[in-house]
Scaffold this motif. Sequence first.
Motif, PDB file in Angstrom:
ATOM      1  N   VAL A  35       0.830  -1.205   0.000  1.00 37.98           N
ATOM      2  CA  VAL A  35       0.000   0.000   0.000  1.00 37.98           C
ATOM      3  C   VAL A  35       0.865   1.255   0.000  1.00 37.98           C
ATOM      4  CG1 VAL A  35      -1.663   1.341   1.350  1.00 37.98           C
ATOM      5  CG2 VAL A  35      -2.010  -1.110   1.031  1.00 37.98           C
ATOM      6  N   THR A  36       1.939   1.265   0.772  1.00 37.43           N
ATOM      7  CA  THR A  36       2.802   2.447   0.815  1.00 37.43           C
ATOM      8  C   THR A  36       3.460   2.709  -0.538  1.00 37.43           C
ATOM      9  OG1 THR A  36       4.588   1.064   1.702  1.00 37.43           O
ATOM     10  CG2 THR A  36       3.276   2.325   3.295  1.00 37.43           C
ATOM     11  N   ASP A  37       3.783   1.654  -1.289  1.00 45.64           N
ATOM     12  CA  ASP A  37       4.355   1.826  -2.627  1.00 45.64           C
ATOM     13  C   ASP A  37       3.307   2.344  -3.610  1.00 45.64           C
ATOM     14  OD1 ASP A  37       6.848   0.968  -1.765  1.00 45.64           O
ATOM     15  OD2 ASP A  37       6.432  -1.126  -2.270  1.00 45.64           O
ATOM     16  N   ALA A  39       0.886   4.297  -2.787  1.00 44.98           N
ATOM     17  CA  ALA A  39       0.643   5.692  -2.409  1.00 44.98           C
ATOM     18  C   ALA A  39       1.764   6.630  -2.853  1.00 44.98           C
ATOM     19  CB  ALA A  39       0.468   5.799  -0.902  1.00 44.98           C
ATOM     20  N   HIS A  40       2.971   6.114  -2.997  1.00 46.21           N
ATOM     21  CA  HIS A  40       4.150   6.955  -3.224  1.00 46.21           C
ATOM     22  C   HIS A  40       4.014   7.976  -4.359  1.00 46.21           C
ATOM     23  CE1 HIS A  40       8.296   8.195  -3.170  1.00 46.21           C
ATOM     24  NE2 HIS A  40       8.381   7.919  -4.454  1.00 46.21           N
ATOM     25  N   SER A  45      -2.861  11.823   0.913  1.00 42.97           N
ATOM     26  CA  SER A  45      -2.542  11.102   2.141  1.00 42.97           C
ATOM     27  C   SER A  45      -2.697   9.595   1.957  1.00 42.97           C
ATOM     28  CB  SER A  45      -3.459  11.570   3.272  1.00 42.97           C
ATOM     29  OG  SER A  45      -4.789  11.145   3.021  1.00 42.97           O
ATOM     30  N   LEU A  46      -2.054   8.861   2.841  1.00 44.89           N
ATOM     31  CA  LEU A  46      -2.188   7.406   2.838  1.00 44.89           C
ATOM     32  C   LEU A  46      -3.644   7.017   3.098  1.00 44.89           C
ATOM     33  CD1 LEU A  46      -0.620   4.799   2.489  1.00 44.89           C
ATOM     34  CD2 LEU A  46      -0.135   4.839   4.943  1.00 44.89           C
ATOM     35  N   ILE A  49      -5.502   7.287  -0.225  1.00 40.41           N
ATOM     36  CA  ILE A  49      -5.174   6.141  -1.083  1.00 40.41           C
ATOM     37  C   ILE A  49      -5.883   4.896  -0.577  1.00 40.41           C
ATOM     38  CG2 ILE A  49      -3.298   4.556  -1.720  1.00 40.41           C
ATOM     39  CD1 ILE A  49      -3.361   7.066  -3.430  1.00 40.41           C
ATOM     40  N   SER A  50      -5.934   4.725   0.734  1.00 40.49           N
ATOM     41  CA  SER A  50      -6.617   3.558   1.308  1.00 40.49           C
ATOM     42  C   SER A  50      -8.092   3.545   0.929  1.00 40.49           C
ATOM     43  CB  SER A  50      -6.467   3.542   2.831  1.00 40.49           C
ATOM     44  OG  SER A  50      -5.125   3.277   3.166  1.00 40.49           O
TER      45      SER A  50
END
Length: 115
Positions: A35-37, A39-40, A45-46, A49-50
């Motif tokens: 998930v962090t990739d 969002a990059h 915000s994360l 994206i979530s």
Amino acid sequence: MPLPVPASLDTVFAALADPTRRAILTMLLEDDMAVTDVAHPFEMSLAAISKHLTVLAEAGLITQEKRGRVKWCKLEPDALRAASVWMQGFGQFDPVDLDAFERFLAAELPEDSEI
């Protein structure tokens, strides 16, 4: 009389209506991603994206799973099959440019209406 459209198609097309979600699906064509990739590359915000990932998962376009402490996203390649079959019912199509379609709708609809 038009044929009824399954509710699941409404969910898929609603998920595809957003350019961020389409970009995420394109990214996931390459490989599964954390998930962090995902969002990059986006300037949001994360949490935002979530929310996009939740919409995609609810439409069945992706799955998410925990691997250790990291949540991973995976494209579900067969998820668009029903939409593709439905669209083929209208005859032969050139590839659909959803971004161009969105621009067309934005130009044709009043500013205060939601797509």
